[in-house]
Design a protein around this motif. Structure first.
Motif, short mmCIF file in Angstrom:
data_model
loop_
_atom_site.label_atom_id
_atom_site.label_comp_id
_atom_site.label_asym_id
_atom_site.label_seq_id
_atom_site.Cartn_x
_atom_site.Cartn_y
_atom_site.Cartn_z
N UNK A 11 49.39 77.34 117.55
CA UNK A 11 50.14 77.92 116.43
C UNK A 11 49.24 78.16 115.21
N UNK A 12 48.30 77.25 114.99
CA UNK A 12 47.37 77.44 113.88
C UNK A 12 46.51 78.68 114.12
N UNK A 13 46.07 78.86 115.37
CA UNK A 13 45.28 80.05 115.70
C UNK A 13 46.10 81.32 115.53
N UNK A 14 47.35 81.29 115.97
CA UNK A 14 48.23 82.46 115.81
C UNK A 14 48.45 82.78 114.33
N UNK A 15 48.58 81.73 113.53
CA UNK A 15 48.79 81.94 112.10
C UNK A 15 47.56 82.61 111.48
N UNK A 22 46.51 94.13 106.97
CA UNK A 22 45.88 94.57 105.73
C UNK A 22 46.54 94.05 104.46
N UNK A 23 47.64 93.29 104.60
CA UNK A 23 48.30 92.79 103.40
C UNK A 23 47.36 91.86 102.61
N UNK A 24 47.49 91.94 101.29
CA UNK A 24 46.65 91.09 100.44
C UNK A 24 46.99 89.62 100.65
N UNK A 25 48.28 89.31 100.72
CA UNK A 25 48.73 87.94 100.97
C UNK A 25 49.97 87.99 101.87
N UNK A 26 50.28 86.85 102.46
CA UNK A 26 51.49 86.72 103.28
C UNK A 26 52.21 85.46 102.84
N UNK A 27 53.55 85.54 102.77
CA UNK A 27 54.35 84.40 102.37
C UNK A 27 54.83 83.59 103.56
N UNK A 28 55.39 82.44 103.28
CA UNK A 28 55.88 81.55 104.33
C UNK A 28 56.96 82.23 105.16
N UNK A 29 57.88 82.90 104.53
CA UNK A 29 58.98 83.54 105.26
C UNK A 29 58.47 84.62 106.21
N UNK A 30 57.57 85.45 105.71
CA UNK A 30 57.03 86.53 106.54
C UNK A 30 56.23 85.96 107.71
N UNK A 31 55.45 84.93 107.47
CA UNK A 31 54.67 84.31 108.55
C UNK A 31 55.60 83.68 109.58
N UNK A 32 56.66 83.03 109.11
CA UNK A 32 57.62 82.42 110.03
C UNK A 32 58.26 83.49 110.92
N UNK A 34 56.96 86.49 111.74
CA UNK A 34 55.98 87.07 112.66
C UNK A 34 55.62 86.10 113.80
N UNK A 35 55.60 84.84 113.49
CA UNK A 35 55.19 83.85 114.49
C UNK A 35 56.37 83.26 115.26
N UNK A 36 57.60 83.60 114.80
CA UNK A 36 58.81 83.04 115.41
C UNK A 36 58.79 81.52 115.36
N UNK A 39 60.27 77.78 109.03
CA UNK A 39 59.52 77.79 107.78
C UNK A 39 58.81 76.46 107.53
N UNK A 40 59.45 75.36 107.88
CA UNK A 40 58.83 74.05 107.63
C UNK A 40 57.57 73.88 108.47
N UNK A 41 57.62 74.37 109.72
CA UNK A 41 56.44 74.28 110.58
C UNK A 41 55.30 75.13 110.03
N UNK A 42 55.63 76.33 109.56
CA UNK A 42 54.62 77.21 108.99
C UNK A 42 54.02 76.60 107.73
N UNK A 43 54.86 76.01 106.92
CA UNK A 43 54.37 75.39 105.69
C UNK A 43 53.42 74.25 106.00
#
Length: 260
Positions: A11-15, A22-32, A34-36, A39-43
């Motif tokens: 999961x860390x590698x996928x993140x 190309x996004x400058x930054x990604x937020x927790x919600x968007x990463x959650x 994309x990675x399915x 949010x707590x796990x992504x955080x």
């Protein structure tokens, strides 16, 4: 229980791979999303990766981006890819000229890892495979690489004591310090019976475009074929070959010594 650490690493590698966009930054919600993942796990993943410098948080937007360590890792990969391409033809020429095993090594901690190698055509030859890790203090490549470290870093790595692989191995910091000074002064290093009885090698530095020593080019052979006279004879060709690889990496002679 056995699979849990592997799942976390996956999961860390996928993140991390998610930041190839190309996004400058990604937020927790968007990463959650994309990675399915929750949010707590992504955080938790972001917090851990940030602590290691692999991820950093933008203080203004709160979003996340790749950290400086990822840039450093990317540069290290580029150096190794460039090194392989630059060394190949020169390594082949040196092996053909000398008739002996020639190899390229890089420093990893207090070890040398051989990343490229061409074997001698002689029936009696060395058998150190590419990718093998050997103690730097007992090899000519290791001596070259240690010799050209910044002084503080060099002193930290040669604090010793070192394992004595043969009766000829240098095992104290004082002995190794003197050997490294000699290697810097003459432009190449040698190791005679130090890692293995009956084996001798000489090595010269390879520099990147900034003049930093990033690798060592070495010739190794059984002592019977590679006595003192042969080592002196081949040392000039070896140093010139190291400089040829360095030029292919962008080095120019006026930068020599900057990495010493």
């Amino acid at each position: 229980m056995t699979d849990a650490p592997l799942t976390t690493v996956t999961n860390a590698a996928r993140l991390l791979k998610a930041f190839r966009a190309q996004e400058a930054t990604l937020g927790v919600s968007e990463l959650a999303r994309r990675l399915d993942l929750g949010k707590s796990a992504v955080h938790r993943l972001l917090t851990t990766l940030a602590a290691e410098g692999l991820i950093e948080q933008d203080p203004h937007t709160g979003g996340y981006r790749l950290g400086v360590v990822m840039i450093e890792l990317g540069e290290a990969v580029k150096v190794h890819l460039d090194l392989h391409a630059a060394a190949g033809p020169v390594l082949a020429h040196l092996r053909d000229e000398t008739g002996e095993t020639c190899q390229v090594g890089v420093l990893d901690g207090v070890d040398v890892v051989y990343v490229d190698r061409l074997e001698s055509a002689h029936s009696l030859r060395l058998f150190t495979e590419t990718g093998r890790r050997v103690p730097a203090h007992a090899t000519s490549s290791g001596k070259v690489l240690l010799a050209h470290l910044p002084e503080a870093e060099r002193e930290e790595r040669i604090a010793g004591p070192f394992p004595q692989l043969t009766p000829h191995t240098l095992v104290t910091a004082d002995a190794l310090r003197a050997e490294l000074a000699a290697a810097r002064a003459r432009g190449w290093a040698e190791a005679v019976h130090e890692r293995e009885i009956g084996v001798v090698s000489i090595a010269a530095p390879v520099r990147d475009r900034y003049g930093e020593v990033v690798a060592a080019l070495s010739i190794g052979a059984p002592t019977a074929r590679f006595g003192a006279a042969a080592r002196r004879r081949h040392a000039r060709s070896l140093v010139e070959a190291g400089e040829a690889i360095s030029r292919r990496l962008g080095w120019t002679p006026e930068r020599e010594g900057r990495g010493a």
